[in-house]
Motif scaffolding. Structure first.
Motif, PDB file in Angstrom:
ATOM      1  N   LYS A  36       1.063  -1.204   0.012  1.00 17.05           N
ATOM      2  CA  LYS A  36       0.405  -0.082   0.037  1.00 17.05           C
ATOM      3  C   LYS A  36       0.978   1.439  -0.007  1.00 17.05           C
ATOM      4  O   LYS A  36       1.990   1.486   0.988  1.00 17.05           O
ATOM      5  CB  LYS A  36      -0.986   0.137   0.929  1.00 17.05           C
ATOM      6  CG  LYS A  36      -1.954  -1.222   1.016  1.00 17.05           C
ATOM      7  CD  LYS A  36      -2.611  -1.089   2.764  1.00 17.05           C
ATOM      8  CE  LYS A  36      -3.897  -2.106   2.528  1.00 17.05           C
ATOM      9  NZ  LYS A  36      -3.974  -2.436   4.270  1.00 17.05           N
ATOM     10  N   GLU A  37      -0.127   2.727  -1.108  1.00 19.52           N
ATOM     11  CA  GLU A  37       1.366   3.423  -0.659  1.00 19.52           C
ATOM     12  C   GLU A  37       1.392   4.186   1.043  1.00 19.52           C
ATOM     13  O   GLU A  37       0.399   3.983   1.264  1.00 19.52           O
ATOM     14  CB  GLU A  37       0.180   4.660  -1.652  1.00 19.52           C
ATOM     15  CG  GLU A  37       0.196   4.063  -3.278  1.00 19.52           C
ATOM     16  CD  GLU A  37      -0.037   5.422  -3.941  1.00 19.52           C
ATOM     17  OE1 GLU A  37      -0.203   6.424  -3.667  1.00 19.52           O
ATOM     18  OE2 GLU A  37      -0.347   4.522  -5.135  1.00 19.52           O
ATOM     19  N   GLY A  38       2.592   4.880   0.871  1.00 20.40           N
ATOM     20  CA  GLY A  38       2.951   5.240   1.951  1.00 20.40           C
ATOM     21  C   GLY A  38       3.382   3.913   3.123  1.00 20.40           C
ATOM     22  O   GLY A  38       3.917   4.813   4.330  1.00 20.40           O
TER      23      GLY A  38
ATOM     24  N   TYR B 296       6.554   0.629   0.118  1.00 21.30           N
ATOM     25  CA  TYR B 296       6.429   1.019  -0.740  1.00 21.30           C
ATOM     26  C   TYR B 296       6.988   2.211  -1.107  1.00 21.30           C
ATOM     27  O   TYR B 296       7.069   2.762  -2.105  1.00 21.30           O
ATOM     28  CB  TYR B 296       5.367   2.117  -0.661  1.00 21.30           C
ATOM     29  CG  TYR B 296       4.452   2.314  -2.144  1.00 21.30           C
ATOM     30  CD1 TYR B 296       4.132   1.299  -3.920  1.00 21.30           C
ATOM     31  CD2 TYR B 296       4.291   3.783  -2.596  1.00 21.30           C
ATOM     32  CE1 TYR B 296       4.276   1.656  -4.825  1.00 21.30           C
ATOM     33  CE2 TYR B 296       4.344   3.969  -3.867  1.00 21.30           C
ATOM     34  CZ  TYR B 296       3.789   3.117  -4.651  1.00 21.30           C
ATOM     35  OH  TYR B 296       3.398   3.830  -6.110  1.00 21.30           O
ATOM     36  N   LYS B 297       7.438   3.025   0.253  1.00 21.66           N
ATOM     37  CA  LYS B 297       8.436   3.827  -0.230  1.00 21.66           C
ATOM     38  C   LYS B 297       9.551   3.514  -0.155  1.00 21.66           C
ATOM     39  O   LYS B 297      10.854   4.543  -1.186  1.00 21.66           O
ATOM     40  CB  LYS B 297       8.769   4.761   1.314  1.00 21.66           C
ATOM     41  CG  LYS B 297       7.136   6.028   1.406  1.00 21.66           C
ATOM     42  CD  LYS B 297       6.633   6.384   3.253  1.00 21.66           C
ATOM     43  CE  LYS B 297       6.193   6.883   3.472  1.00 21.66           C
ATOM     44  NZ  LYS B 297       5.953   7.124   5.309  1.00 21.66           N
TER      45      LYS B 297
ATOM     46  N   THR C  59      14.275   3.785  -4.206  1.00 23.17           N
ATOM     47  CA  THR C  59      15.153   2.951  -4.673  1.00 23.17           C
ATOM     48  C   THR C  59      15.157   2.876  -6.309  1.00 23.17           C
ATOM     49  O   THR C  59      16.663   2.587  -6.888  1.00 23.17           O
ATOM     50  CB  THR C  59      15.800   1.586  -4.148  1.00 23.17           C
ATOM     51  OG1 THR C  59      14.422   0.803  -3.786  1.00 23.17           O
ATOM     52  CG2 THR C  59      16.683   1.778  -2.947  1.00 23.17           C
ATOM     53  N   LYS C  60      14.435   2.864  -6.529  1.00 20.65           N
ATOM     54  CA  LYS C  60      13.744   2.755  -8.452  1.00 20.65           C
ATOM     55  C   LYS C  60      14.925   3.645  -9.641  1.00 20.65           C
ATOM     56  O   LYS C  60      15.053   2.269 -10.008  1.00 20.65           O
ATOM     57  CB  LYS C  60      12.434   2.950  -8.304  1.00 20.65           C
ATOM     58  CG  LYS C  60      12.148   2.687  -9.897  1.00 20.65           C
ATOM     59  CD  LYS C  60      10.535   2.475 -10.548  1.00 20.65           C
ATOM     60  CE  LYS C  60      10.222   1.916 -11.327  1.00 20.65           C
ATOM     61  NZ  LYS C  60       8.537   2.887 -11.745  1.00 20.65           N
TER      62      LYS C  60
END
Length: 241
Positions: free
Chosen positions: A203-205, A209-210, A215-216
């Protein structure tokens, strides 16, 4: 909709590897789903059996539910917490609930330990960098900095020891497991560990996910390939019994 078969491994208080889907997002028809991670490979086309329904995944997309009479055989089916089977006829469907183990269970176990080792190593390094960045700007007491690093990474290091011992023992018990794992996962030359990460489906947040978003951009210019990282882990074995 939330599916048990999409999960991530974690270590519980008894040092057991368990499958968890807490904080993973829910999926709707038309969504891409995590068909492949470092620890399972369901393929791009299969059926999920959950709550007495058959959910169809086509080309990695959750498309629809269908009655059992419309299933086409042979069929790759996934149910429970990732149990995989290949079903050849409708008469085999009635027995799937009785099965405790599916195909590729040892390969998945190796993949879960491989994934946890990689994740814990990254967490330890990130924690070390954060502490050094924060404290070297305000303190030149290097003993204090080292003590703070030890304090905040000790639990992660203890968990890493458990995971890598399990990994080592599993490969000793099953000498050909690395090869069968690689055959099962069928990594392509272009697949890197970021895109195989379950973190992008959190989930975002959430912290996971952060971390994926942060790192993407870095990993795109410097991808990390599973085969290379697996060989490094096998050749190092930092925490043997």
């Amino acid at each position: 909709m939330k599916f048990e078969c999409f999960y991530y491994p974690t270590l519980n208080e008894h040092d057991e590897i368990i499958k968890c889907n807490e904080d993973l997002k829910e999926f709707n028809f038309g969504d891409k789903v995590p068909t492949k991670t470092l620890y399972y490979n369901y393929g791009e086309n299969f059926a999920i059996y959950q709550n007495s329904e058959f959910f169809i995944v086509e080309d990695g997309i959750l498309t629809k539910t269908i009655p059992s009479s419309e299933l086409k055989f042979p069929l790759h089916i996934v149910f429970g917490k990732g149990t995989q089977l290949k079903i050849f006829s409708p008469k085999d469907l009635s027995s799937i609930r009785l099965l405790l183990n599916g195909e590729f269970e040892k390969e998945k176990e190796l993949g879960q330990l491989f994934c946890l080792s990689f994740m814990l190593n990254r967490l330890i390094k990130n924690t070390q960098y954060e502490i050094m960045s924060d404290l070297t700007n305000s303190s030149r007491d290097y003993n204090y900095i080292n003590e703070e690093i030890d304090l905040r990474t000790q639990k992660l290091i203890d968990e890493l020891k458990v995971v890598e011992r399990k990994f080592y023992n599993l490969t000793i018990e099953h000498p050909n497991l690395k090869d069968s794992y690689l055959n099962y996962m069928n990594f392509s030359n272009k697949e890197d560990m970021l895109e195989l990460s379950i973190n992008k489906y959190f989930k975002e947040g959430t912290n996971e996910y952060k971390h994926y978003i942060l790192t993407k951009s870095v990993w795109k210019s410097k991808p990390i390939y599973p085969k290379f990282k697996l060989d490094n882990l096998i050749n190092s074995y930092n925490y043997r019994d």
